[in-house]
Design a protein around this motif. Sequence first.
Motif, PDB file in Angstrom:
ATOM      1  N   GLU A  67       0.822  -1.211   0.000  1.00 58.25           N
ATOM      2  CA  GLU A  67       0.000   0.000   0.000  1.00 58.25           C
ATOM      3  C   GLU A  67       0.858   1.264   0.000  1.00 58.25           C
ATOM      4  OE1 GLU A  67      -2.340  -0.536   3.463  1.00 58.25           O
ATOM      5  OE2 GLU A  67      -3.858  -1.786   2.470  1.00 58.25           O
ATOM      6  N   GLN A  68       2.087   1.135   0.501  1.00 59.89           N
ATOM      7  CA  GLN A  68       2.926   2.322   0.653  1.00 59.89           C
ATOM      8  C   GLN A  68       4.002   2.463  -0.417  1.00 59.89           C
ATOM      9  OE1 GLN A  68       4.436   1.988   4.643  1.00 59.89           O
ATOM     10  NE2 GLN A  68       2.623   2.893   5.550  1.00 59.89           N
ATOM     11  N   VAL A  69       3.948   1.619  -1.444  1.00 62.28           N
ATOM     12  CA  VAL A  69       4.966   1.686  -2.494  1.00 62.28           C
ATOM     13  C   VAL A  69       5.066   3.090  -3.073  1.00 62.28           C
ATOM     14  CG1 VAL A  69       5.503   0.956  -4.851  1.00 62.28           C
ATOM     15  CG2 VAL A  69       4.936  -0.750  -3.135  1.00 62.28           C
ATOM     16  N   GLN A  70       3.925   3.676  -3.422  1.00 64.51           N
ATOM     17  CA  GLN A  70       3.925   5.010  -4.007  1.00 64.51           C
ATOM     18  C   GLN A  70       4.329   6.056  -2.980  1.00 64.51           C
ATOM     19  OE1 GLN A  70       0.190   6.382  -5.589  1.00 64.51           O
ATOM     20  NE2 GLN A  70       1.158   7.892  -6.903  1.00 64.51           N
ATOM     21  N   THR A  71       3.980   5.817  -1.715  1.00 64.74           N
ATOM     22  CA  THR A  71       4.328   6.778  -0.669  1.00 64.74           C
ATOM     23  C   THR A  71       5.832   6.842  -0.459  1.00 64.74           C
ATOM     24  OG1 THR A  71       2.248   6.177   0.409  1.00 64.74           O
ATOM     25  CG2 THR A  71       3.797   7.471   1.697  1.00 64.74           C
ATOM     26  N   LEU A  72       6.516   5.725  -0.659  1.00 65.01           N
ATOM     27  CA  LEU A  72       7.956   5.664  -0.437  1.00 65.01           C
ATOM     28  C   LEU A  72       8.763   6.200  -1.618  1.00 65.01           C
ATOM     29  CD1 LEU A  72       8.155   2.172   1.296  1.00 65.01           C
ATOM     30  CD2 LEU A  72       8.691   4.378   2.353  1.00 65.01           C
ATOM     31  N   GLN A  73       8.263   6.026  -2.822  1.00 62.70           N
ATOM     32  CA  GLN A  73       8.997   6.503  -3.998  1.00 62.70           C
ATOM     33  C   GLN A  73       8.037   7.124  -5.004  1.00 62.70           C
ATOM     34  OE1 GLN A  73      11.756   3.712  -5.807  1.00 62.70           O
ATOM     35  NE2 GLN A  73      11.744   4.793  -7.748  1.00 62.70           N
ATOM     36  N   ARG A  74       8.111   8.434  -5.123  1.00 63.26           N
ATOM     37  CA  ARG A  74       7.290   9.160  -6.088  1.00 63.26           C
ATOM     38  C   ARG A  74       7.992   9.184  -7.448  1.00 63.26           C
ATOM     39  NH1 ARG A  74       2.077   9.682  -4.316  1.00 63.26           N
ATOM     40  NH2 ARG A  74       2.139   9.891  -2.035  1.00 63.26           N
ATOM     41  N   PRO A  75       7.260   9.463  -8.520  1.00 67.34           N
ATOM     42  CA  PRO A  75       7.886   9.507  -9.849  1.00 67.34           C
ATOM     43  C   PRO A  75       9.043  10.494  -9.942  1.00 67.34           C
ATOM     44  CG  PRO A  75       5.503   9.432 -10.058  1.00 67.34           C
ATOM     45  CD  PRO A  75       5.789   9.607  -8.590  1.00 67.34           C
ATOM     46  N   TYR A  76       8.994  11.568  -9.180  1.00 65.33           N
ATOM     47  CA  TYR A  76      10.049  12.584  -9.238  1.00 65.33           C
ATOM     48  C   TYR A  76      11.224  12.266  -8.312  1.00 65.33           C
ATOM     49  CZ  TYR A  76       7.870  14.055  -4.866  1.00 65.33           C
ATOM     50  OH  TYR A  76       7.357  14.070  -3.598  1.00 65.33           O
ATOM     51  N   SER A  77      11.075  11.244  -7.457  1.00 62.76           N
ATOM     52  CA  SER A  77      12.094  10.968  -6.436  1.00 62.76           C
ATOM     53  C   SER A  77      13.445  10.645  -7.079  1.00 62.76           C
ATOM     54  CB  SER A  77      11.659   9.794  -5.555  1.00 62.76           C
ATOM     55  OG  SER A  77      10.472  10.100  -4.864  1.00 62.76           O
ATOM     56  N   LEU A  78      14.503  11.158  -6.456  1.00 65.16           N
ATOM     57  CA  LEU A  78      15.851  10.899  -6.943  1.00 65.16           C
ATOM     58  C   LEU A  78      16.274   9.487  -6.569  1.00 65.16           C
ATOM     59  CD1 LEU A  78      18.397  12.253  -8.290  1.00 65.16           C
ATOM     60  CD2 LEU A  78      19.268  12.462  -5.969  1.00 65.16           C
ATOM     61  N   VAL A  79      16.704   8.719  -7.569  1.00 64.04           N
ATOM     62  CA  VAL A  79      17.160   7.349  -7.353  1.00 64.04           C
ATOM     63  C   VAL A  79      18.628   7.261  -7.731  1.00 64.04           C
ATOM     64  CG1 VAL A  79      16.853   4.918  -7.943  1.00 64.04           C
ATOM     65  CG2 VAL A  79      14.862   6.436  -7.837  1.00 64.04           C
ATOM     66  N   ILE A  80      19.442   6.774  -6.798  1.00 64.48           N
ATOM     67  CA  ILE A  80      20.870   6.600  -7.030  1.00 64.48           C
ATOM     68  C   ILE A  80      21.181   5.109  -7.042  1.00 64.48           C
ATOM     69  CG2 ILE A  80      23.195   7.040  -6.135  1.00 64.48           C
ATOM     70  CD1 ILE A  80      22.102   9.558  -4.804  1.00 64.48           C
ATOM     71  N   GLY A  81      21.894   4.651  -8.060  1.00 68.46           N
ATOM     72  CA  GLY A  81      22.261   3.239  -8.137  1.00 68.46           C
ATOM     73  C   GLY A  81      21.434   2.485  -9.155  1.00 68.46           C
ATOM     74  N   ASN A  82      21.540   1.169  -9.120  1.00 67.40           N
ATOM     75  CA  ASN A  82      20.857   0.271 -10.046  1.00 67.40           C
ATOM     76  C   ASN A  82      19.358   0.309  -9.808  1.00 67.40           C
ATOM     77  OD1 ASN A  82      19.978  -1.790 -11.687  1.00 67.40           O
ATOM     78  ND2 ASN A  82      20.899  -3.430 -10.476  1.00 67.40           N
ATOM     79  N   LYS A  83      18.619   0.846 -10.765  1.00 65.45           N
ATOM     80  CA  LYS A  83      17.170   1.000 -10.600  1.00 65.45           C
ATOM     81  C   LYS A  83      16.445  -0.332 -10.514  1.00 65.45           C
ATOM     82  CE  LYS A  83      16.783   5.648 -12.572  1.00 65.45           C
ATOM     83  NZ  LYS A  83      18.212   5.936 -12.382  1.00 65.45           N
ATOM     84  N   ASP A  84      17.097  -1.415 -10.956  1.00 60.10           N
ATOM     85  CA  ASP A  84      16.492  -2.748 -10.886  1.00 60.10           C
ATOM     86  C   ASP A  84      17.072  -3.565  -9.733  1.00 60.10           C
ATOM     87  OD1 ASP A  84      14.919  -2.341 -13.233  1.00 60.10           O
ATOM     88  OD2 ASP A  84      16.691  -2.716 -14.461  1.00 60.10           O
ATOM     89  N   ALA A  85      17.702  -2.892  -8.783  1.00 59.93           N
ATOM     90  CA  ALA A  85      18.352  -3.579  -7.658  1.00 59.93           C
ATOM     91  C   ALA A  85      17.340  -4.347  -6.815  1.00 59.93           C
ATOM     92  CB  ALA A  85      19.088  -2.570  -6.787  1.00 59.93           C
TER      93      ALA A  85
END
Length: 213
Positions: free
Chosen positions: A39-57
């Motif tokens: 339920e909180q997947v979207q709450t933890l990472q928004r489309p604009y959120s900065l992601v560092i590292g392997n996005k498929d990690a």
Amino acid sequence: MQNKKMVVFSIVILLVAFFAAGAYYKNLQNENKVKMTKEQVQTLQRPYSLVIGNKDAKVQLVEFFDPACGACAYFYPKVKKLMEEKKDDIKLVLRYAPFHKNSNYAVKMLEGAREQGLFEETLELMFVSQNSWVEQHVVNPQKLWAVLANAKNLDMEILGEFMNSPKANDIIKQDLEDVETLNIDKTPSYFVNGEPLVEFGWDNLVNLIDSHL
């Protein structure tokens, strides 16, 4: 003798029932944790959120931080080193929780640097120089601006224009709404694949990450 056997048998039955109930409760907690995570997947990472590292990690490490937070500055190089060691297995999602007074200014400057492709460099500069622009837990925007003016390749004119745009304000607003939803009251706060770090500490964070690898 018969009564003794009945007493022993009753005790055994009670113990079995006790452990069965405990196992059921633990499984129920785990099921609720999985449900909460979904339920909180979207709450933890928004489309604009900065992601560092392997996005498929395999591991998603979400950190809610404040650029003016001393503990955040302390943990950042540790997290960076850990990610270098496990670079294919961990992605870091950075979210804002600007709890310190005037921290919004620091976030806006950081987002402005991100627009120029200089997020990580600027964040590291902010952290190492934190004592020069944070005074008694309050951000001094003028002093931070002076620090960033010495940053390599950062165009201060473009940064100034960005400071007047609503983009960063929208990000801060959404991140703070998610902070409230997740009941976050301190920085840094970490989530590993949706599971919160309950007992704060570096070793505890590493152990939590390892449990998901």
